[in-house]
Motif scaffolding. Structure first.
Motif, PDB file in Angstrom:
ATOM      1  N   ALA A 284     -20.685  33.038 -29.804  1.00 15.93           N
ATOM      2  CA  ALA A 284     -20.465  33.593 -28.378  1.00 15.93           C
ATOM      3  C   ALA A 284     -21.160  32.656 -27.170  1.00 15.93           C
ATOM      4  O   ALA A 284     -20.562  32.566 -26.157  1.00 15.93           O
ATOM      5  CB  ALA A 284     -20.894  35.008 -28.419  1.00 15.93           C
ATOM      6  N   GLY A 285     -22.159  31.769 -27.495  1.00 19.59           N
ATOM      7  CA  GLY A 285     -22.723  31.029 -26.744  1.00 19.59           C
ATOM      8  C   GLY A 285     -23.859  31.550 -25.668  1.00 19.59           C
ATOM      9  O   GLY A 285     -24.049  32.552 -25.820  1.00 19.59           O
ATOM     10  N   GLU A 286     -24.120  30.738 -24.745  1.00 20.35           N
ATOM     11  CA  GLU A 286     -25.337  30.821 -23.889  1.00 20.35           C
ATOM     12  C   GLU A 286     -25.060  32.172 -22.983  1.00 20.35           C
ATOM     13  O   GLU A 286     -24.085  32.634 -22.703  1.00 20.35           O
ATOM     14  CB  GLU A 286     -25.565  29.622 -23.052  1.00 20.35           C
ATOM     15  CG  GLU A 286     -25.859  28.526 -23.689  1.00 20.35           C
ATOM     16  CD  GLU A 286     -24.711  27.830 -24.383  1.00 20.35           C
ATOM     17  OE1 GLU A 286     -24.971  26.496 -24.868  1.00 20.35           O
ATOM     18  OE2 GLU A 286     -23.474  28.146 -24.043  1.00 20.35           O
ATOM     19  N   PRO A 287     -26.043  32.752 -22.659  1.00 14.94           N
ATOM     20  CA  PRO A 287     -27.451  32.329 -23.141  1.00 14.94           C
ATOM     21  C   PRO A 287     -28.217  32.866 -24.249  1.00 14.94           C
ATOM     22  O   PRO A 287     -27.797  34.038 -25.000  1.00 14.94           O
ATOM     23  CB  PRO A 287     -28.516  33.116 -21.886  1.00 14.94           C
ATOM     24  CG  PRO A 287     -27.568  34.336 -21.607  1.00 14.94           C
ATOM     25  CD  PRO A 287     -26.278  33.841 -21.524  1.00 14.94           C
ATOM     26  N   TYR A 288     -28.908  32.129 -24.911  1.00 16.64           N
ATOM     27  CA  TYR A 288     -29.251  32.464 -26.315  1.00 16.64           C
ATOM     28  C   TYR A 288     -30.691  32.850 -26.405  1.00 16.64           C
ATOM     29  O   TYR A 288     -30.956  33.970 -26.792  1.00 16.64           O
ATOM     30  CB  TYR A 288     -29.333  31.134 -27.292  1.00 16.64           C
ATOM     31  CG  TYR A 288     -28.141  30.633 -27.729  1.00 16.64           C
ATOM     32  CD1 TYR A 288     -27.117  31.494 -28.674  1.00 16.64           C
ATOM     33  CD2 TYR A 288     -27.471  29.439 -27.177  1.00 16.64           C
ATOM     34  CE1 TYR A 288     -25.992  31.238 -28.945  1.00 16.64           C
ATOM     35  CE2 TYR A 288     -26.082  29.099 -27.730  1.00 16.64           C
ATOM     36  CZ  TYR A 288     -25.420  29.940 -28.327  1.00 16.64           C
ATOM     37  OH  TYR A 288     -24.174  29.390 -28.798  1.00 16.64           O
ATOM     38  N   ASP A 289     -31.633  32.047 -25.928  1.00 14.04           N
ATOM     39  CA  ASP A 289     -33.183  32.431 -26.247  1.00 14.04           C
ATOM     40  C   ASP A 289     -33.532  33.690 -25.156  1.00 14.04           C
ATOM     41  O   ASP A 289     -33.131  33.831 -24.147  1.00 14.04           O
ATOM     42  CB  ASP A 289     -33.983  31.231 -25.825  1.00 14.04           C
ATOM     43  CG  ASP A 289     -33.739  29.978 -26.830  1.00 14.04           C
ATOM     44  OD1 ASP A 289     -34.366  30.223 -27.786  1.00 14.04           O
ATOM     45  OD2 ASP A 289     -32.844  29.165 -26.322  1.00 14.04           O
TER      46      ASP A 289
END
Length: 596
Positions: A284-289
């Motif tokens: 699904a991609g960013e944002p991750y963190d």
């Protein structure tokens, strides 16, 4: 101690019914009843081997039935060391089964490179018992794919080897066991060494269902991972000089999009919902963190699926509470899924914990997707692995050398090497070739890059098979590029280090790279690449230091080297959800290797 029995005599009565009042049914009854004697199909016939093979489903610790094959020498007067083959992802036990001793017969086809002098018949003829089984969730076995979990797939191996150790009719020496795994199976082989279920035992040891001690005597992981998340989404923050396990999963990396999408397209409902959710979230991609689902995936994939993160094992090793189990690792320079860092980070951490730890490395042109898998390359690696097994499991006097060897890669499918040797990784590259570029270049994401599909190992391997990735023409606008002449022959041996001074306003920036060898006729061969994610860089100026995936490649005088830095290396790497731009003000490229 169990009395050793001749294989032929012991197996003659294996199918007899249990006496009345027996405590429990024999878990291996069907396997032993299936045993037949075969002659391998080697040509000429004088090279053939006679062996005994047994095939049937065997229930694991939770009742999941696993398609199992046991191969034994035709006759044996004593107890046999056991080699366990663990197969690759979406493959089966057949990956390491062969109708010939040599392993290169018609039954093997294009996958003969996996079994040439390295298969069940080859090892049985050399005096080993050989266990092959299909992992849970894969064709022929029950259950769901847990993605090489220490709590499921690794426990399956312990349970099956324990059943063999418990059976007095089978001549298995439970103190002499080797785990050999390729790709998916290699990750499990590493975990068998670095995890344990019983804290009263050392790592690499476990108890059979009846309490028999089973002990690893050697481990051979092949073209695999030691940090599962990094192999799927490298962040560029792992260096061959060492990796801090406390920060190894942050930031979340750049997803290998075509690799991940290929897995998702073929898995169907064979994978558990939890693992499926991790992969879908990565896609699904960013944002991750900071996303709780991402943080959970980081913890789980590190704790339960990655040997590098088994901190208690390394602590025991450092404190000399853990015996040394010899390891020989084969890793592919040109493997776009599991590159060299997967073995090197483990090599480093083992040697940091114990400078004398017995680990040898061989790096060559194999294994996944576009890697060339030259048969002589694997024959050489298999020979080194056999030497380790023969010494560690059979007591042969010829000791293995725990050094580092690297085959120089090339686009010629008939050519292997030369092979460069060094006593340790840090001595493989005696020289450095350094380039400095001070001309600012701009990058953007997304970007239209016609060279992207030509440099995607998934798409190229699907369209034309294995081989070098080549391109022509200039770099696209929005891709920062520099060129420099090669004035002296130089062999790259290791992971090129890239230092970038850059400016970017976005809080999440990819700074990926591709390194091309440009021949005098204009042909460009991709010799290396890398991925890097920067979180919250200083808009007024920031610095990125990372290593490319690595290679062993001959750079010829008269050629040119082209370096590309790009925020979107699609379709291979997933384009960020955030559009952004960056200016790379200065670059330093440091190539480890040898002149001449």
């Amino acid at each position: 101690m169990r009395r050793a029995a001749g294989t032929a005599l012991a197996l003659a009565a294996l199918a007899a019914p249990a006496p009345a009042g027996a405590a429990a049914p024999d878990p291996l009854a069907a396997l032993k009843a299936s045993c037949t004697v075969r002659t391998s199909a080697d040509k000429p016939p004088r090279r053939a081997a006679r062996y005994r093979i047994c095939e049937a489903p065997v229930a694991s610790f939770d009742g999941t039935k696993l398609d199992t094959t046991l191969t034994l020498p035709e006759r044996s007067a004593g107890r046999l060391p056991l080699v366990v083959f663990l197969h690759g992802f979406l493959n089966t036990k057949r990956e390491q089964l062969s109708a010939t001793r040599a392993g290169d017969g018609p039954d093997r086809g294009a996958e003969a490179y996996k079994t040439v002098r390295w298969n069940n018949v080859w090892l049985a003829d050399r005096g080993y018992a050989v266990l092959n089984y299909t992992a849970r969730g894969h064709e022929g076995s029950e259950g769901s794919i847990e993605l090489a979990s220490r709590h499921f797939e690794v426990r399956d191996t312990r349970h099956l080897t324990g059943l063999l150790a418990d059976d007095a009719a089978l001549p298995i020496d439970s103190r002499r066991v080797a785990a050999v795994g390729g790709s998916y199976g290699g990750g499990q082989a590493w975990l068998l060494l670095t995890t344990r279920e019983d804290t009263r035992l050392q790592y690499g040891e476990w108890r059979s269902p009846r309490g028999e001690l089973v002990r690893l005597a050697a481990v051979v992981p092949q073209y695999t991972w030691t940090h599962l998340l990094y192999s799927i989404a490298p962040n560029g923050h792992h260096l061959s000089t060492g990796v801090d396990p406390r920060t190894a999963s942050t930031p979340f990396g750049v997803v290998k999009a075509t690799v991940l999408n290929g897995f998702l397209a073929t898995l169907g409902n064979r994978i558990t919902p939890q693992i499926a959710s991790y992969l879908a979230r990565a896609d699904a991609g960013e944002p991750y963190d900071g996303d709780p689902a991402v943080e959970e995936a980081k913890r789980n994939l590190a704790r339960d699926h990655s040997a590098f993160h088994q901190d208690a094992f390394f602590e025991a090793l450092r404190e000399r509470r853990q015996r040394r189990v010899p390891v020989f690792a084969l890793q592919g320079w040109t493997d776009p899924i599991f590159p060299a860092i997967e073995a090197l980070r483990m090599y480093r951490r083992l040697r940091d914990a114990d400078p004398r730890y017995p680990i040898g490395l061989y790096l060559g042109d194999f294994e996944h997707l576009s890697a060339q898998v030259k048969v002589p390359d694997l024959v050489y690696g298999h020979g080194l692995a056999s030497r380790l097994l023969d010494h560690s499991l059979r007591g042969r006097l010829l000791r293995p050398r725990f050094d580092v060897r690297a085959a120089v890669t090339s686009c010629d499918r008939r050519r292997v090497g030369p092979i460069v040797r060094a006593p340790a990784w840090e001595r493989l590259a005696a020289d450095r070739l350094t380039f400095a570029f001070a001309e600012p270049r701009a990058t953007t994401s997304p970007v239209f890059d016609p060279r992207g599909p030509d440099s995607d190992p998934v798409l190229v391997s699907q369209s034309r098979g294995r081989g070098c990735l080549v391109a022509s023409g200039a770099s696209s606008p929005g891709v920062a590029a520099w060129e420099a002449p090669i004035t002296r022959d130089f062999t790259l041996l290791g992971l090129p280090r890239l230092e970038l001074s850059f400016r970017a306003a976005a809080p999440d920036v990819q700074l990926n790279s591709r390194l091309w060898d440009v021949a005098p006729d204009g042909t460009q061969t991709l010799i290396d690449r890398g991925a890097y994610r920067a979180l919250n860089p200083d808009p007024s100026g920031a610095r990125a230091v990372y290593e490319l995936f690595g290679n062993a490649w001959r750079l010829r005088a008269g050629h040119r080297l082209r370096l590309e830095v790009l925020q979107s290396d699609a379709p291979y790497l997933r384009t960020s959800n955030f559009a952004s731009g960056a200016t790379v003000d200065a670059v330093r490229l440091d190539l480890p290797g040898r002149f001449g």
